[in-house]
Design a protein around this motif. Sequence first.
Motif, PDB file in Angstrom:
ATOM      1  N   GLN A  72       0.824  -1.210   0.000  1.00  0.00           N
ATOM      2  CA  GLN A  72       0.000   0.000   0.000  1.00  0.00           C
ATOM      3  C   GLN A  72       0.862   1.266   0.000  1.00  0.00           C
ATOM      4  O   GLN A  72       0.560   2.223  -0.713  1.00  0.00           O
ATOM      5  N   THR A  73       1.931   1.261   0.811  1.00  0.00           N
ATOM      6  CA  THR A  73       2.804   2.439   0.827  1.00  0.00           C
ATOM      7  C   THR A  73       3.382   2.679  -0.567  1.00  0.00           C
ATOM      8  O   THR A  73       3.414   3.813  -1.054  1.00  0.00           O
ATOM      9  N   TYR A  74       3.816   1.597  -1.200  1.00  0.00           N
ATOM     10  CA  TYR A  74       4.379   1.721  -2.551  1.00  0.00           C
ATOM     11  C   TYR A  74       3.323   2.246  -3.524  1.00  0.00           C
ATOM     12  O   TYR A  74       3.580   3.170  -4.301  1.00  0.00           O
ATOM     13  N   ALA A  75       2.104   1.669  -3.451  1.00  0.00           N
ATOM     14  CA  ALA A  75       1.038   2.059  -4.386  1.00  0.00           C
ATOM     15  C   ALA A  75       0.614   3.512  -4.156  1.00  0.00           C
ATOM     16  O   ALA A  75       0.480   4.289  -5.108  1.00  0.00           O
ATOM     17  N   MET A  76       0.420   3.892  -2.883  1.00  0.00           N
ATOM     18  CA  MET A  76      -0.038   5.256  -2.591  1.00  0.00           C
ATOM     19  C   MET A  76       1.033   6.278  -2.975  1.00  0.00           C
ATOM     20  O   MET A  76       0.724   7.345  -3.484  1.00  0.00           O
ATOM     21  N   ALA A  77       2.295   5.937  -2.713  1.00  0.00           N
ATOM     22  CA  ALA A  77       3.378   6.859  -3.065  1.00  0.00           C
ATOM     23  C   ALA A  77       3.464   7.008  -4.583  1.00  0.00           C
ATOM     24  O   ALA A  77       3.689   8.104  -5.101  1.00  0.00           O
ATOM     25  N   THR A  78       3.257   5.902  -5.300  1.00  0.00           N
ATOM     26  CA  THR A  78       3.290   5.965  -6.764  1.00  0.00           C
ATOM     27  C   THR A  78       2.133   6.817  -7.285  1.00  0.00           C
ATOM     28  O   THR A  78       2.300   7.629  -8.195  1.00  0.00           O
ATOM     29  N   LEU A  79       0.951   6.633  -6.665  1.00  0.00           N
ATOM     30  CA  LEU A  79      -0.210   7.442  -7.058  1.00  0.00           C
ATOM     31  C   LEU A  79       0.063   8.931  -6.846  1.00  0.00           C
ATOM     32  O   LEU A  79      -0.340   9.776  -7.654  1.00  0.00           O
ATOM     33  N   ALA A  80       0.731   9.246  -5.736  1.00  0.00           N
ATOM     34  CA  ALA A  80       0.993  10.651  -5.404  1.00  0.00           C
ATOM     35  C   ALA A  80       2.317  11.145  -6.001  1.00  0.00           C
ATOM     36  O   ALA A  80       2.754  12.249  -5.697  1.00  0.00           O
TER      37      ALA A  80
END
Lengths: 155, 281
Positions: free
Chosen positions: A105-113
């Motif tokens: 999730q951290t990876y996905a959210m950081a990529t989204l942002a």
Amino acid sequence: MLRALWWIGFSAAGVWAQTLLPGVDFLAAGLVFSFQEEGRGRALLLALVFILLQEGMGSQPFGASVLWYWFLLLLVSLGQYIFQPRSAPFAALLGLILGLLHFLQTYAMATLAVKAVPLDRVLVESLLQAVAFPLEWLLVDLLYPARLRSHDQPV
Amino acid sequence: MKLKRVAVIVLAGLFVYLSLYTWNLRTGHLDTLAENTGLDAVRLALKPGRWLADQVSAFWRRYVHLVGLQEENDRLRKDVDELLMERNALRERAMSTDRLEKLLAFTPPAGWQRVGARVIARRMGPNALLETLVLDKGSIHGTAADQPVVTPQGVLGRVLRAGFTASTVLLVDDANSRIPVLGQKYRSAGVLAGRGADRELELKYVNLNAPIEPGELLVTSGLAGTFPKGLPVARVLRVERSDLSLFLDITAEPLMDFEALEEVLVLRREGTEPQASPGGD
């Protein structure tokens, strides 16, 4: 009244624990315990408060905690059909899944942002999360006041 | 039937989540809500805890470690301890006064005002992706997103989010931090980028033929409009030429230990009155 005081105390202790071990969620175990002991309604109310706390102290755009707690409650709901829900092995399994989820999730959210992710640090946090969750769940189970426990437990 | 119900719950949850996420990206309302509730609640939880920790620690020093000694030793040791404690308290107060005097001696650049703040926490929680500090001052004290945060040594970052009574600061060493800077001596321009906690900084986009040397101080260029011009940010450690790049490979170090910070100054432009934060980052 006692219940409110217990959860206020738990939240304050959780916030303090999170200052000592950044990246690890110390409120999640309480939420799972509330879902199992106090039922869906109270757990959802608690989830709302925890979401505001986590989003307030975090540094990601709003939404990561919503997804995080929603997935956690879904896991507990589904898990009760397959496993013994109020047991240490189930808490350990949830801890492992949360550890993995923290990384993804951290990876996905950081990529989204469009933000850089220190993967080595997130990996350590994920391991700590996997270990801390079941231990904390056992501690909450031990310390939860007997007067508040129901005989016909929701889960 | 059960599987169908689970699928509906999952899909409905995802739909609601994505709707909230995209709506918030556009408006920032949920970020503002979290800043003005969660961040302030965190401050409320941390402040009494710090006071309690101080009291417990003082109690321990005063009484607990004296148990078991002879009466005479008790009295003498108590006297010594009290004197030591008094001396330590005075020394701590003197050091604190020193730090505060240095902070007060910092003259903000023309057109900027300073707001003193204490550091009450560092990176915390599962959403703590960025290297941050939490300050005990928020929008009611005049802080707002993107305001520079400094110490007498130099720049430490900028306000990322501001709640009513607490703020989060993005540190210079975070991998997402970018600050336009100039070399103080030779005036070569570049962009200072973080690489993460306890790692050196990187000065990007400095031309191969630009004059710059190790030891040179890097100061804000003021180009992005966030920081006033001329504040020290870092010091050049190494300058290397790359065969593959059009730019120099430059490493720099921050001017302070971010872990040891206790008090800082937030700079705000003159004429901006304390008000509620617009939210978002």
